[in-house]
Design an enzyme around this catalytic site. Structure first.
Site, PDB file in Angstrom:
ATOM      1  CB  ALA A  29      -0.910  -0.021   1.216  1.00  0.00           C
ATOM      2  CG  ASN A  30      -0.042   4.708  -1.862  1.00  0.00           C
ATOM      3  OD1 ASN A  30      -0.810   5.526  -1.354  1.00  0.00           O
ATOM      4  ND2 ASN A  30      -0.304   4.107  -3.008  1.00  0.00           N
ATOM      5  NE  ARG A  31       4.628   6.779   4.910  1.00  0.00           N
ATOM      6  CZ  ARG A  31       4.667   5.980   5.977  1.00  0.00           C
ATOM      7  NH1 ARG A  31       3.594   5.851   6.737  1.00  0.00           N
ATOM      8  NH2 ARG A  31       5.766   5.325   6.279  1.00  0.00           N
ATOM      9  CB  SER A  32      -2.886   7.906  -0.978  1.00  0.00           C
ATOM     10  OG  SER A  32      -4.109   8.554  -1.303  1.00  0.00           O
ATOM     11  CB  ALA A  95      -1.512   7.497  -4.325  1.00  0.00           C
TER      12      ALA A  95
END
Ligand code: C5P
Length: 217
Positions: A29-32, A95
């Site tokens: 995942a990412n921090r969006s 994102a």
């Protein structure tokens, strides 16, 4: 009361991260947080647009007047765009994970060996839409960068063939935070807006999108 200047117009917005499963219990995942994209969807709806919000996994309420489609992976998000067309504009804020792995069918176990994951590049949803025969008349991309923000944004505008890139520097507290400082990069030049709340950035962008669509009408 705001004038419904976007009444009769359809806008697609993508928002949030995507989750790329590794096995049935793990993902990349990412921090969006999805906040900026959700705020833009809400601001467009407030101007009277019909808005399809294609949202990755986030814990945010659906803005008033917005049709929401929830997706998990980049492939899901790509597949959700086509049935949402045609649209007058698309604002691709998500994102999207650049890579996925072929997920293991069962939970990966510790065996003493270090597992190796082969990364597979995800399709570029924005570039695909820009090159589509059903291309909306206004296609807006985002660029989250940690360095050389304007150079990367200009390169993205050309590579992805979109009309605007909204560039932001995410080296600070933007991802997950309340505020954002954006640069609107177009073929004609750059407008740099002062750092402000994500809701105000969203209202400014919705206004600018309305002006562009009305100019094109
Ligand atoms: O190349 P980069 O990921 O930095 O580009 C960001 C822009 O492209 C954003 O508008 C994002 O939503 C979009 N994008 C996309 N599909 C991808 C990767 C990025 O639509 N696979």
């Amino acid at each position: 009361p705001v004038e419904p200047v976007l009444a009769g117009r359809h806008v697609i917005v993508t928002a949030g991260p995507t989750h790329e499963p590794i096995d049935p219990v793990r993902y990349i995942a990412n921090r969006s947080s999805g906040r900026q994209g959700f705020a833009i969807a809400g601001a467009l709806a407030a101007l009277g647009a019909r808005v399809t919000l294609i949202a990755g996994p986030v814990s945010l309420p659906t803005p008033a007047g917005v049709d929401r489609v929830d997706v998990e992976t980049a492939l899901d998000m790509a597949a959700a765009v086509e049935p949402a067309l045609p649209a007058d504009a698309a604002v691709m804020v998500a994102a999207v994970a650049d890579w996925r792995v072929a997920p293991a069918p069962q939970k990966v176990k510790k065996t003493g060996d270090t597992p190796a994951f082969v990364l597979i590049e995800n399709p570029d949803i924005l570039a695909t839409l820009s090159h589509s025969p059903q291309r909306p008349s206004l296609v807006v991309g985002f660029a989250a960068e940690t360095e050389q923000v304007l150079n990367h944004a200009r390169a993205k505008l050309t590579r992805k063939q979109c009309d605007w890139i909204v560039a932001n520097d995410v080296s600070g507290d933007v991802m997950g935070g309340e505020a954002n400082a954006v640069h609107i990069v177009t073929a004609d030049g750059v407008d740099s807006w002062p750092r402000t709340g994500k809701d105000e950035v969203a209202r400014g962008l919705a206004r600018r999108i309305a002006d562009a669509l009305m100019g094109a009408a």
